[in-house]
Design a protein around this motif. Structure first.
Motif, short mmCIF file in Angstrom:
data_model
loop_
_atom_site.label_atom_id
_atom_site.label_comp_id
_atom_site.label_asym_id
_atom_site.label_seq_id
_atom_site.Cartn_x
_atom_site.Cartn_y
_atom_site.Cartn_z
N LYS A 1 0.92 -1.39 0.11
CA LYS A 1 0.06 0.01 0.04
C LYS A 1 0.93 1.13 0.07
CE LYS A 1 -3.01 -0.12 3.29
NZ LYS A 1 -3.56 0.08 4.51
N ALA A 2 2.08 1.33 0.60
CA ALA A 2 2.96 2.50 0.79
C ALA A 2 3.59 2.62 -0.44
CB ALA A 2 4.00 1.94 1.92
N MET A 3 3.74 1.78 -1.51
CA MET A 3 4.18 2.04 -2.67
C MET A 3 3.43 1.92 -3.89
SD MET A 3 7.80 -0.36 -2.26
CE MET A 3 7.13 -1.92 -1.72
N LYS A 4 2.01 1.95 -3.50
CA LYS A 4 1.00 1.80 -4.72
C LYS A 4 0.74 3.22 -5.11
CE LYS A 4 -2.95 -0.35 -4.03
NZ LYS A 4 -3.79 -1.22 -3.37
N GLY A 5 0.22 3.45 -6.41
CA GLY A 5 -0.30 4.67 -6.93
C GLY A 5 0.91 5.81 -7.17
N ALA A 6 0.39 7.10 -6.72
CA ALA A 6 1.18 8.31 -7.26
C ALA A 6 2.26 8.32 -6.36
CB ALA A 6 0.27 9.32 -7.51
N GLY A 7 1.78 8.46 -5.11
CA GLY A 7 2.94 8.80 -4.13
C GLY A 7 3.16 7.57 -3.23
N THR A 8 4.35 7.91 -2.45
CA THR A 8 5.05 6.82 -1.74
C THR A 8 4.88 7.31 -0.45
OG1 THR A 8 6.59 6.25 -3.42
CG2 THR A 8 7.07 5.28 -1.34
N ASP A 9 4.57 6.16 0.81
CA ASP A 9 4.56 6.64 2.05
C ASP A 9 5.72 6.02 2.67
OD1 ASP A 9 4.01 6.64 4.80
OD2 ASP A 9 2.04 5.56 4.83
N GLU A 10 6.79 7.02 2.35
CA GLU A 10 8.26 6.46 3.14
C GLU A 10 8.32 6.17 4.48
OE1 GLU A 10 8.71 8.92 -0.64
OE2 GLU A 10 7.50 9.46 1.22
N GLY A 11 7.31 6.86 5.21
CA GLY A 11 7.34 6.62 6.77
C GLY A 11 6.93 5.20 6.88
N CYS A 12 5.88 4.56 6.44
CA CYS A 12 5.60 3.31 6.43
C CYS A 12 6.82 2.16 6.13
CB CYS A 12 4.29 2.95 5.67
SG CYS A 12 3.90 1.43 5.51
N LEU A 13 7.44 2.37 5.06
CA LEU A 13 8.43 1.69 4.57
C LEU A 13 9.52 1.64 5.49
CD1 LEU A 13 8.80 2.67 0.78
CD2 LEU A 13 7.60 0.69 1.82
N ASP B 1 10.28 -3.85 -6.07
CA ASP B 1 9.03 -2.81 -5.84
C ASP B 1 9.53 -1.45 -5.01
OD1 ASP B 1 7.03 -3.72 -7.18
OD2 ASP B 1 5.95 -4.70 -5.45
N ILE B 2 10.46 -1.97 -4.10
CA ILE B 2 11.37 -0.80 -3.38
C ILE B 2 12.18 -0.20 -4.34
CG2 ILE B 2 13.21 -0.19 -1.92
CD1 ILE B 2 12.16 -2.76 0.12
N CYS B 3 13.14 -0.61 -5.43
CA CYS B 3 13.88 -0.23 -6.22
C CYS B 3 12.91 0.62 -7.35
CB CYS B 3 14.69 -1.10 -6.83
SG CYS B 3 15.98 -1.91 -6.05
N SER B 4 11.69 0.10 -7.69
CA SER B 4 11.07 0.78 -8.55
C SER B 4 10.34 2.36 -8.01
CB SER B 4 10.21 0.20 -9.52
OG SER B 4 9.20 -0.43 -8.32
N ASP B 5 10.56 2.15 -6.92
CA ASP B 5 9.55 3.26 -6.02
C ASP B 5 10.38 4.25 -5.15
OD1 ASP B 5 6.68 3.38 -6.22
OD2 ASP B 5 6.82 3.76 -4.12
N THR B 6 11.78 4.32 -5.03
CA THR B 6 12.63 4.78 -4.25
C THR B 6 13.93 4.80 -5.31
OG1 THR B 6 13.54 3.08 -2.97
CG2 THR B 6 11.47 4.26 -2.09
N VAL C 1 19.60 1.93 1.52
CA VAL C 1 19.35 1.61 2.90
C VAL C 1 18.25 0.77 3.04
CG1 VAL C 1 18.57 2.55 5.17
CG2 VAL C 1 20.40 3.62 3.83
N LEU C 2 17.09 1.10 2.35
CA LEU C 2 15.80 0.07 2.33
C LEU C 2 16.09 -1.34 1.85
CD1 LEU C 2 12.81 2.35 1.32
CD2 LEU C 2 13.67 2.01 3.72
N VAL C 3 16.95 -1.35 0.80
CA VAL C 3 17.26 -2.68 0.37
C VAL C 3 17.82 -3.41 1.21
CG1 VAL C 3 18.48 -3.86 -1.49
CG2 VAL C 3 17.04 -2.08 -2.06
N SER C 4 18.88 -2.85 1.90
CA SER C 4 19.74 -3.75 2.95
C SER C 4 19.06 -4.07 3.98
CB SER C 4 20.89 -2.46 3.40
OG SER C 4 21.54 -3.46 4.29
#
Length: 321
Positions: A99-111, A141-146, A153-156
């Motif tokens: 949900k945090a990565m779906k659609g136009a914006g990203t909820d970075e806080g959730c990730l 999905d992380i790589c396509s969204d951030t 850092v997120l991938v690690s």
């Protein structure tokens, strides 16, 4: 799987009978309106394991999914918190990440919140369940969204490869502290990779020693250095890692406070933290909240939420202190 124990506010219901609970829920949803109090009485007073039994018994005796029936009866934040409570922990994290990565914006806080706070085992379960449910890896999905260093850092963190031991290597801790200092405070520009390597791979006990040694060299906490050296989501991610290493309950207390302070409530963060921690460490989170902000979590929720949604959150909070 997160450990369920004495630090949670929701305990297994003593006189549990799945068939009786199915009947109560059916009666609550029968006819024109819904008896929300009856839904709360069952769902918010059972452990997650018991709720899974209720779901199975419901499908067996009614021939429909409990989740579908609840969704058709409930709305808004009340629906979100009730559905969250009947969702298995790993699946809940997986759905929140998507949900945090779906659609136009990203909820970075959730990730950041999920990836920085889950154990290596929990991350392995999340990765497997994510791939199974969405046909794509969490990393993809992380790589396509951030992007940039934040992405790395997120991938690690998503790899779930942090050392799970308890050993503290004193010499290495001093070396790590020195390298962090030289990668940030001491030089013009910042070597972010050095921060990633140390903060995302070392075990908790070792990192606590690194933080101690860092303060001796730098004369300030690592958090202060990160704030002065980094910015944006990268800063938020590394701070979250340090805070989770120091105290997960303290980190979640801050997440809850920030979700309710100021104008408007960040309901998705509030619900996610309350649902995901109520059987794990909510008593400790409550205690840290009071210590950090001088008011109880219970009083904050009472003043910030309303209706049936508030009733569920207060139940998950478990008390006024």
């Amino acid at each position: 799987m997160a450990t369920i124990g004495t630090k949670g506010t929701i305990k297994p219901y003593a006189n549990f009978n799945a068939a009786d609970d199915v009947q109560k829920l059916r009666n609550a949803m029968k006819g024109a309106g819904t008896n929300e109090d009856a839904v709360i009485d069952v769902i918010a007073n059972r452990s997650l394991a018991q709720r899974q039994e209720i779901k199975s018994a419901y499908k067996l005796s009614v021939g429909k999914d409990l989740e579908d029936d609840l969704r058709s009866e409930l709305t808004g934040n009340f629906e979100n918190v009730i559905i969250g409570l009947i969702t298995p922990a790993t699946q809940y994290d997986v759905e929140e990440l998507k949900k945090a990565m779906k659609g136009a914006g990203t909820d970075e806080g959730c990730l950041i919140e999920i990836l920085a706070s889950r154990s290596a085992e929990e991350m392995r379960n999340i990765n497997a369940a994510y791939k199974l449910k969405y046909g794509k890896s969490l990393e993809d999905d992380i790589c396509s969204d951030t992007s940039f260093m934040f992405q790395r850092v997120l991938v690690s963190l998503a790899c779930g490869g942090r050392d799970q031991g308890n050993t503290v290597d004193e010499a290495l801790a001093k070396q790590d502290a020195k390298e962090l200092y030289e990668a940030g405070e001491k030089k013009w520009g910042t070597d972010e990779v050095k921060f990633l390597t140390i903060l995302c791979t070392r075990n908790r006990n070792h990192l606590l020693k690194v933080f101690e040694e860092y303060k001796k060299i730098s004369k300030k906490d690592l958090e202060a250095s990160i704030k002065s050296e980094m910015s944006g989501h990268l800063e938020d991610a590394l701070l979250a890692v340090v805070k989770c290493m120091r105290s997960k309950p303290g980190y979640f207390a801050e997440r809850l406070y920030k979700s309710m302070k100021g104008l408007g409530t960040d309901d998705s963060t509030l619900i996610r933290v309350m649902v995901s921690r109520c059987e794990i460490d909510m008593l400790e989170i409550r205690s840290e909240f009071k210590k950090m902000y001088g008011k109880s979590l219970h009083s904050f929720i009472k003043g910030d939420c309303s209706g049936d949604y508030r009733k569920v959150l207060l139940k998950l909070c478990g008390g006024e202190d």
